[in-house]
Design an enzyme around this catalytic site. Structure first.
Site, PDB file in Angstrom:
ATOM      1  N   ASP A  49       0.820  -1.222   0.000  1.00 46.52           N
ATOM      2  CA  ASP A  49       0.000   0.000   0.000  1.00 46.52           C
ATOM      3  C   ASP A  49       0.853   1.271   0.000  1.00 46.52           C
ATOM      4  O   ASP A  49       0.527   2.250  -0.685  1.00 46.52           O
ATOM      5  CB  ASP A  49      -0.936   0.032   1.221  1.00 46.52           C
ATOM      6  CG  ASP A  49      -2.240  -0.710   0.953  1.00 46.52           C
ATOM      7  OD1 ASP A  49      -2.348  -1.400  -0.081  1.00 46.52           O
ATOM      8  OD2 ASP A  49      -3.157  -0.595   1.794  1.00 46.52           O
ATOM      9  N   ASN A  92      -4.517  -1.966  -4.583  1.00 43.14           N
ATOM     10  CA  ASN A  92      -5.783  -2.034  -3.851  1.00 43.14           C
ATOM     11  C   ASN A  92      -5.703  -1.147  -2.610  1.00 43.14           C
ATOM     12  O   ASN A  92      -6.265  -1.474  -1.574  1.00 43.14           O
ATOM     13  CB  ASN A  92      -6.099  -3.484  -3.478  1.00 43.14           C
ATOM     14  CG  ASN A  92      -7.571  -3.663  -3.104  1.00 43.14           C
ATOM     15  OD1 ASN A  92      -8.381  -2.749  -3.260  1.00 43.14           O
ATOM     16  ND2 ASN A  92      -7.909  -4.829  -2.593  1.00 43.14           N
ATOM     17  N   ASP A 315     -11.303  -2.601  11.079  1.00 44.88           N
ATOM     18  CA  ASP A 315     -10.229  -3.529  10.703  1.00 44.88           C
ATOM     19  C   ASP A 315      -9.905  -4.503  11.844  1.00 44.88           C
ATOM     20  O   ASP A 315      -9.853  -5.714  11.642  1.00 44.88           O
ATOM     21  CB  ASP A 315      -8.970  -2.760  10.280  1.00 44.88           C
ATOM     22  CG  ASP A 315      -9.180  -1.948   8.999  1.00 44.88           C
ATOM     23  OD1 ASP A 315     -10.273  -2.078   8.390  1.00 44.88           O
ATOM     24  OD2 ASP A 315      -8.275  -1.190   8.617  1.00 44.88           O
ATOM     25  N   GLU A 343     -11.233  -5.268   0.991  1.00 45.36           N
ATOM     26  CA  GLU A 343     -10.384  -6.088   0.118  1.00 45.36           C
ATOM     27  C   GLU A 343     -11.161  -7.222  -0.547  1.00 45.36           C
ATOM     28  O   GLU A 343     -10.827  -7.692  -1.629  1.00 45.36           O
ATOM     29  CB  GLU A 343      -9.203  -6.637   0.908  1.00 45.36           C
ATOM     30  CG  GLU A 343      -8.067  -5.646   1.098  1.00 45.36           C
ATOM     31  CD  GLU A 343      -8.332  -4.569   2.123  1.00 45.36           C
ATOM     32  OE1 GLU A 343      -9.505  -4.288   2.433  1.00 45.36           O
ATOM     33  OE2 GLU A 343      -7.343  -3.979   2.612  1.00 45.36           O
ATOM     34  N   HIS A 388      -5.251  -9.415   3.061  1.00 44.27           N
ATOM     35  CA  HIS A 388      -4.213  -9.553   4.085  1.00 44.27           C
ATOM     36  C   HIS A 388      -4.783  -9.890   5.454  1.00 44.27           C
ATOM     37  O   HIS A 388      -4.231 -10.715   6.183  1.00 44.27           O
ATOM     38  CB  HIS A 388      -3.379  -8.272   4.149  1.00 44.27           C
ATOM     39  CG  HIS A 388      -4.178  -7.007   4.329  1.00 44.27           C
ATOM     40  ND1 HIS A 388      -3.771  -5.950   5.091  1.00 44.27           N
ATOM     41  CD2 HIS A 388      -5.409  -6.619   3.836  1.00 44.27           C
ATOM     42  CE1 HIS A 388      -4.666  -4.979   5.064  1.00 44.27           C
ATOM     43  NE2 HIS A 388      -5.674  -5.366   4.303  1.00 44.27           N
ATOM     44  N   ARG A 389      -5.919  -9.258   5.797  1.00 46.97           N
ATOM     45  CA  ARG A 389      -6.455  -9.490   7.149  1.00 46.97           C
ATOM     46  C   ARG A 389      -7.050 -10.891   7.309  1.00 46.97           C
ATOM     47  O   ARG A 389      -7.033 -11.455   8.405  1.00 46.97           O
ATOM     48  CB  ARG A 389      -7.481  -8.414   7.534  1.00 46.97           C
ATOM     49  CG  ARG A 389      -6.880  -7.040   7.555  1.00 46.97           C
ATOM     50  CD  ARG A 389      -7.611  -5.995   8.348  1.00 46.97           C
ATOM     51  NE  ARG A 389      -7.046  -4.705   7.994  1.00 46.97           N
ATOM     52  CZ  ARG A 389      -5.865  -4.245   8.400  1.00 46.97           C
ATOM     53  NH1 ARG A 389      -5.137  -4.945   9.248  1.00 46.97           N
ATOM     54  NH2 ARG A 389      -5.406  -3.083   7.994  1.00 46.97           N
ATOM     55  N   LYS A 414       0.164  -6.508   1.552  1.00 49.02           N
ATOM     56  CA  LYS A 414      -0.549  -5.213   1.455  1.00 49.02           C
ATOM     57  C   LYS A 414      -0.151  -4.283   2.607  1.00 49.02           C
ATOM     58  O   LYS A 414       0.034  -3.087   2.411  1.00 49.02           O
ATOM     59  CB  LYS A 414      -2.061  -5.445   1.447  1.00 49.02           C
ATOM     60  CG  LYS A 414      -2.861  -4.166   1.176  1.00 49.02           C
ATOM     61  CD  LYS A 414      -4.344  -4.462   1.039  1.00 49.02           C
ATOM     62  CE  LYS A 414      -5.128  -3.286   0.472  1.00 49.02           C
ATOM     63  NZ  LYS A 414      -5.400  -2.213   1.414  1.00 49.02           N
TER      64      LYS A 414
HETATM   65  O1  LIG Z   1      -8.681   6.103   6.387  1.00 46.53           O
HETATM   66  C1  LIG Z   1      -8.072   5.049   6.615  1.00 46.53           C
HETATM   67  O2  LIG Z   1      -6.828   5.022   6.798  1.00 46.53           O
HETATM   68  C2  LIG Z   1      -8.844   3.793   6.679  1.00 46.53           C
HETATM   69  C3  LIG Z   1     -10.194   3.824   6.908  1.00 46.53           C
HETATM   70  C4  LIG Z   1     -11.010   2.606   7.085  1.00 46.53           C
HETATM   71  O3  LIG Z   1     -11.829   2.468   5.941  1.00 46.53           O
HETATM   72  P1  LIG Z   1     -13.403   2.887   5.891  1.00 46.53           P
HETATM   73  O4  LIG Z   1     -13.524   4.307   6.246  1.00 46.53           O
HETATM   74  O5  LIG Z   1     -13.750   2.603   4.473  1.00 46.53           O
HETATM   75  O6  LIG Z   1     -14.115   2.004   6.877  1.00 46.53           O
HETATM   76  C5  LIG Z   1     -10.153   1.360   7.258  1.00 46.53           C
HETATM   77  O7  LIG Z   1     -10.925   0.203   7.092  1.00 46.53           O
HETATM   78  C6  LIG Z   1      -8.989   1.338   6.301  1.00 46.53           C
HETATM   79  O8  LIG Z   1      -8.192   0.187   6.479  1.00 46.53           O
HETATM   80  C7  LIG Z   1      -8.092   2.528   6.529  1.00 46.53           C
HETATM   81  C1  LIG Z   2      -9.744  -1.778   4.373  1.00 50.39           C
HETATM   82  C2  LIG Z   2      -8.421  -1.809   4.318  1.00 50.39           C
HETATM   83  O1  LIG Z   2      -7.653  -1.178   3.382  1.00 50.39           O
HETATM   84  P1  LIG Z   2      -7.864   0.118   2.474  1.00 50.39           P
HETATM   85  O2  LIG Z   2      -6.936   1.150   3.065  1.00 50.39           O
HETATM   86  O3  LIG Z   2      -7.434  -0.311   1.114  1.00 50.39           O
HETATM   87  O4  LIG Z   2      -9.294   0.540   2.543  1.00 50.39           O
HETATM   88  C3  LIG Z   2      -7.651  -2.605   5.323  1.00 50.39           C
HETATM   89  O5  LIG Z   2      -6.412  -2.438   5.376  1.00 50.39           O
HETATM   90  O6  LIG Z   2      -8.227  -3.391   6.074  1.00 50.39           O
END
Ligand SMILES: O=C(O)C1=C[C@@H](OP(=O)(O)O)[C@@H](O)[C@H](O)C1
Ligand SMILES: C=C(OP(=O)(O)O)C(=O)O
Length: 429
Positions: A49, A92, A315, A343, A388-389, A414
């Protein structure tokens, strides 16, 4: 397909130094790139990422130098990416795709943004609609509402409030907050519908503050960026350890008695996922927290079942689904509809794979109800759906004294490329 067999284990103890937070790393990279002045970033996460964000910024003409194993120097562009025509591949990484969409909509250039096939199934319509309503010129290259996107030069009008839906992903609001200072004008954002994943907005506001911009927030409804706001480098940013990645080791300490200590996050963390430990405590584990560490241990026996609204920790809540296998009754994880657009469809994937280890699972629209089996099924082959999770979560099943097979284990790249090495060093027969 490659797979990894994890041997049966019962105990987990030791100390893990966490990799940097994905959410903080990608926000910091973008803000440092947009700021006036140079920023030295310490403990930046090295993963797929963050690599996608680094590659994109480099293509956009940002000068980035790696000055240590996890240390980077970013030369700020004062809000103006030098390159005005580019095609960016963002894998992703939601934390790259959504914020870059908003920032590039304000960058007076021609940009194409794409990702892996799953990224093209993850919604972005709420963000694009909001930006286009304010004058941006963003087009869908395939399916309306989804990446890939083509962004053309345009000027945004922020004299009226921008209205954005908050109930699909908080990343749309984060993207607007981080990008709108580029207009130099006052900008107001109104959130429509219930805002989900609120603690991620706190991370955004905290980092914007570190880069010199104070957003005025009224409840979780209205956000105002003052006129004349400009990002200024704070000089050095230290990235905290990743609180979501911490959840696997902390859960290992609760299942495998511990003590397990994670280093890099603690009581002063700006990440909402540190509140995962509240759930661990409710399940009966003992948690101690310092400024930069968290330690978990537990007494042998079953953990207590849990019924919890998990919207604030989407998460880390996946890790709770695995802890439910070790509880004394049925657990319910509520308010997690956003799992369906991450994901993979995580509600469906989690339900399917939990059943493979013997659990009885009820999959609701926005909840999971999990009843643990009397005995876990040995040698279950777990599909990970390029998530990944899913891979990291199911490693914890081995602590129930059963071998488990994880398909496509490298999907952990990721956010945590050496996860399985770290996990194996922590667990013992
Ligand atoms: O802003 C961020 O860093 C994130 C927000 C969350 O997503 P959502 O807002 O779509 O729930 C989380 O699931 C993602 O892993 C990271
Ligand atoms: C939802 C996730 O990733 P993203 O930042 O791509 O939304 C995650 O890391 O669980």
């Amino acid at each position: 397909m490659e797979s990894l067999t994890l041997p049966a284990v019962r105990h987990a103890y030791g100390t893990v130094k966490l990799p940097g937070s994905k959410s903080i790393s990608n926000r910091t990279l973008l803000l440092a790139a947009l700021a006036q002045g140079d920023t030295e970033i310490h403990e930046l996460l090295a993963s797929d990422d963050t690599q996608r964000m680094l590659d994109a910024l480099r293509i956009l003409g940002v000068k980035l130098e790696q000055t240590g194993l996890h240390q980077w120097q970013v030369h700020g562009t004062c809000g103006e990416f030098p390159v005005k025509q580019a095609a960016l591949f963002l894998g992703n990484a939601g934390t790259a795709f959504r914020p870059l969409t908003a920032a590039l909509a304000l960058s007076h250039g021609n940009y194409e943004l794409s990702g892996i096939a799953r990224m093209h199934e993850r919604p972005i319509g709420d963000l694009v609609d909001t930006l286009n309503a304010a004058g941006a010129a963003i087009e869908y290259l395939q399916n309306p509402g989804f990446p890939p996107l083509h962004i053309r030069p345009a000027t945004l009008n922020t004299s009226e409030a921008l209205r954005v839906r908050g109930d699909v992903s908080s990343q749309f609001l984060t993207a607007l907050l981080m990008a709108l200072p580029l207009t130099g004008e006052e900008a107001r954002i109104e959130v429509i519908g219930e805002l989900i994943s609120k603690p991620y907005i706190d991370i955004t506001l905290n980092l914007m503050r570190q880069f010199g911009i104070e957003v005025l927030r009224e409840h979780w409804r209205t956000f105002t960026i003052p006129a004349g706001s400009r990002y200024k480098s704070p000089g050095i940013v230290h990235v905290e350890g990743d609180a979501s990645s911490a959840s696997y080791f902390l859960a290992a300490g609760a299942i495998g008695q511990g003590p397990v200590t994670v280093e890099g996050v603690g009581r002063n963390s700006i990440q909402g996922d540190v509140r995962f430990v509240e759930a661990l405590e409710r399940m009966g584990a003992d948690v101690n927290t310092g400024d930069h560490w968290i330690k978990v241990h537990s007494t042998p026996g079953k953990l207590k079942a849990l019924d919890m609204d998990c919207n604030h920790i989407p998460d880390a809540a996946m890790t709770l689904a695995i802890l439910a296998l070790f509880a004394d009754g049925t657990s319910t994880l509520r308010n997690i509809a956003s799992w369906r657009v991450k994901e993979t469809d995580r509600l469906a994937a989690m339900a399917t794979e939990l059943r493979k280890v013997g659990a009885v699972v009820e999959e609701g629209n926005d909840y999971l109800r999990i009843t643990p089996p009397d005995a876990l099924t040995p040698n279950a082959c777990i599909d990970t759906y390029d998530d990944h999770r899913m891979a990291m979560c199911f490693s914890l099943v081995a602590l129930g004294g059963v071998p488990i097979v994880i398909n496509d284990p490298n999907c952990v790249a990721k956010t945590f490329p050496d996860y399985f090495e770290r996990f194996s060093a922590l667990v013992h027969a």
